[in-house]
Design an enzyme around this catalytic site. Structure first.
Site, PDB file in Angstrom:
ATOM      1  N   ASP A 134      36.235  14.333 -12.674  1.00 27.53           N
ATOM      2  CA  ASP A 134      34.567  13.766 -13.974  1.00 27.53           C
ATOM      3  C   ASP A 134      34.134  12.943 -12.563  1.00 27.53           C
ATOM      4  O   ASP A 134      34.441  11.889 -11.696  1.00 27.53           O
ATOM      5  CB  ASP A 134      35.148  13.712 -14.586  1.00 27.53           C
ATOM      6  CG  ASP A 134      36.098  11.980 -14.740  1.00 27.53           C
ATOM      7  OD1 ASP A 134      36.649  11.650 -13.786  1.00 27.53           O
ATOM      8  OD2 ASP A 134      35.412  10.912 -14.693  1.00 27.53           O
ATOM      9  N   LYS A 170      42.971  14.868  -0.110  1.00 26.95           N
ATOM     10  CA  LYS A 170      42.593  14.385   1.260  1.00 26.95           C
ATOM     11  C   LYS A 170      42.901  13.415   1.890  1.00 26.95           C
ATOM     12  O   LYS A 170      42.853  11.536   1.987  1.00 26.95           O
ATOM     13  CB  LYS A 170      41.818  12.582  -0.147  1.00 26.95           C
ATOM     14  CG  LYS A 170      40.350  14.075  -0.914  1.00 26.95           C
ATOM     15  CD  LYS A 170      39.004  12.524  -0.963  1.00 26.95           C
ATOM     16  CE  LYS A 170      38.940  12.025  -2.266  1.00 26.95           C
ATOM     17  NZ  LYS A 170      37.582  11.898  -2.339  1.00 26.95           N
ATOM     18  N   LEU A 172      49.934   7.904  -7.124  1.00 26.24           N
ATOM     19  CA  LEU A 172      52.108   9.594  -7.320  1.00 26.24           C
ATOM     20  C   LEU A 172      52.849   8.295  -6.727  1.00 26.24           C
ATOM     21  O   LEU A 172      53.741   8.758  -7.870  1.00 26.24           O
ATOM     22  CB  LEU A 172      51.314  10.934  -6.361  1.00 26.24           C
ATOM     23  CG  LEU A 172      50.938  11.896  -6.406  1.00 26.24           C
ATOM     24  CD1 LEU A 172      51.045  12.734  -5.689  1.00 26.24           C
ATOM     25  CD2 LEU A 172      51.747  12.315  -8.047  1.00 26.24           C
ATOM     26  N   ASP A 186      44.486  10.732  -2.927  1.00 23.43           N
ATOM     27  CA  ASP A 186      43.491  10.295  -2.732  1.00 23.43           C
ATOM     28  C   ASP A 186      44.578   9.077  -1.963  1.00 23.43           C
ATOM     29  O   ASP A 186      45.097   9.079  -0.651  1.00 23.43           O
ATOM     30  CB  ASP A 186      42.139   9.511  -3.420  1.00 23.43           C
ATOM     31  CG  ASP A 186      41.083   8.643  -2.991  1.00 23.43           C
ATOM     32  OD1 ASP A 186      40.634   9.223  -1.998  1.00 23.43           O
ATOM     33  OD2 ASP A 186      41.042   8.011  -3.625  1.00 23.43           O
TER      34      ASP A 186
HETATM   35  P1  5GP Z   1      44.749   7.658  -5.958  1.00 23.18           P
HETATM   36  O1  5GP Z   1      45.996   6.715  -6.393  1.00 23.18           O
HETATM   37  O2  5GP Z   1      45.584   8.893  -5.255  1.00 23.18           O
HETATM   38  O3  5GP Z   1      43.849   7.257  -5.024  1.00 23.18           O
HETATM   39  O4  5GP Z   1      44.134   8.861  -7.052  1.00 23.18           O
HETATM   40  C1  5GP Z   1      44.204   9.775  -7.181  1.00 23.18           C
HETATM   41  C2  5GP Z   1      43.605   9.480  -8.832  1.00 23.18           C
HETATM   42  O5  5GP Z   1      41.752   9.655  -8.217  1.00 23.18           O
HETATM   43  C3  5GP Z   1      43.206  11.185  -8.594  1.00 23.18           C
HETATM   44  O6  5GP Z   1      44.031  11.561 -10.234  1.00 23.18           O
HETATM   45  C4  5GP Z   1      41.328  11.537  -9.856  1.00 23.18           C
HETATM   46  O7  5GP Z   1      41.442  10.917 -11.051  1.00 23.18           O
HETATM   47  C5  5GP Z   1      41.006  10.144  -8.720  1.00 23.18           C
HETATM   48  N1  5GP Z   1      40.335  11.045  -7.140  1.00 23.18           N
HETATM   49  C6  5GP Z   1      40.792  10.545  -6.146  1.00 23.18           C
HETATM   50  N2  5GP Z   1      40.208  11.134  -5.256  1.00 23.18           N
HETATM   51  C7  5GP Z   1      38.547  11.875  -6.475  1.00 23.18           C
HETATM   52  C8  5GP Z   1      37.684  12.235  -6.273  1.00 23.18           C
HETATM   53  O8  5GP Z   1      36.993  12.928  -4.889  1.00 23.18           O
HETATM   54  N3  5GP Z   1      36.462  12.732  -7.298  1.00 23.18           N
HETATM   55  C9  5GP Z   1      36.838  12.535  -8.604  1.00 23.18           C
HETATM   56  N4  5GP Z   1      36.638  12.985  -9.378  1.00 23.18           N
HETATM   57  N5  5GP Z   1      38.533  12.116  -8.730  1.00 23.18           N
HETATM   58  C10 5GP Z   1      38.804  11.792  -8.007  1.00 23.18           C
END
Ligand code: 5GP
Ligand code: MG
Length: 198
Positions: free
Chosen positions: A178, A150, A127, A122
């Protein structure tokens, strides 16, 4: 876009606005990624005797990683790492907490190719924090694999080697993903109705 005929009815389906990927569609995506990983590492593992280490970022990737490793046609090791950034919200908090499972020494194994498995990328903060933690470790390589991406929401650039599908900026649940620890057991992936979290 609701593909109700493609999926089993379930008590949780009422909370889903639209099914994005049915069980069958997810299976095809997982097979494709497994083949890509097999191709990318087969010479290194089978000819050069190097190690393939699949690192699941929990909890979200538990369904994905379980199906994925069954389809990778190579000897491999599976390890687990815990990362959380959302708390009980649908937007990342920006703070990422990372815990390494019990075999942390594998991160530093000079024969190991690490493939980090995320459910979804996201903001990219999780990561990039994981990669930062791995900097200076003495492994052969680190690659990143995410079932969903995304790209519209990226805050920190991350270079993904294996991607299942790019999706629009919607909050999705199911197949490990979740909301407040619910919906991880859905066999399909759907957009959560806004009224559930707004
Ligand atoms: P980032 O650090 O890239 O913003 O987020 C990664 C984490 O956010 C993912 O591993 C996941 O746990 C959560 N996440 C991001 N987008 C979504 C989504 O659309 N639905 C859900 N359930 N979790 C998300
Ligand atoms: Mg996650």
């Amino acid at each position: 876009m609701l593909k109700e005929n493609d999926v089993k009815k379930s008590s949780l389906l009422n909370d889903i606005y639209s099914v994005l990927f049915s069980e069958e569609e997810i299976d095809k995506i997982v097979c494709r990624i497994a083949n890509e990983i097999t191709e990318a590492f087969k010479e290194k593992v089978l000819k050069n005797n190097e190690k393939l280490v699949i690192i699941a970022i929990l909890n979200g990737s538990f369904q994905f990683v379980s199906d994925l490793v069954k389809k990778i046609d190579l000897p491999l090791q599976v390890e687990f790492m815990f990362a959380s950034s959302y708390g009980n919200a649908t937007k990342s908090s920006g703070e990422v907490e990372i815990k390494v499972g019990k075999n942390a020494d594998v991160l530093d194994d000079p024969d190991a190719h690490l493939v980090i498995i995320e459910d979804i990328v996201d903001s990219g903060n999780t990561l990039s924090k994981i990669l930062k933690n791995l900097k200076g470790k003495n492994n052969k390589s680190v690659s990143l694999c995410a079932l969903f991406d995304k790209p519209d929401r990226r805050e920190t650039a991350v270079d993904l080697q294996f991607v299942g599908a790019r999706i629009p900026d919607e909050f999705i649940v199911g197949y490990g993903l979740d909301y407040c620890e619910k919906y991880r057991n859905l066999p399909y992936v759907g957009i959560l109705k806004r009224e559930i979290y707004e």
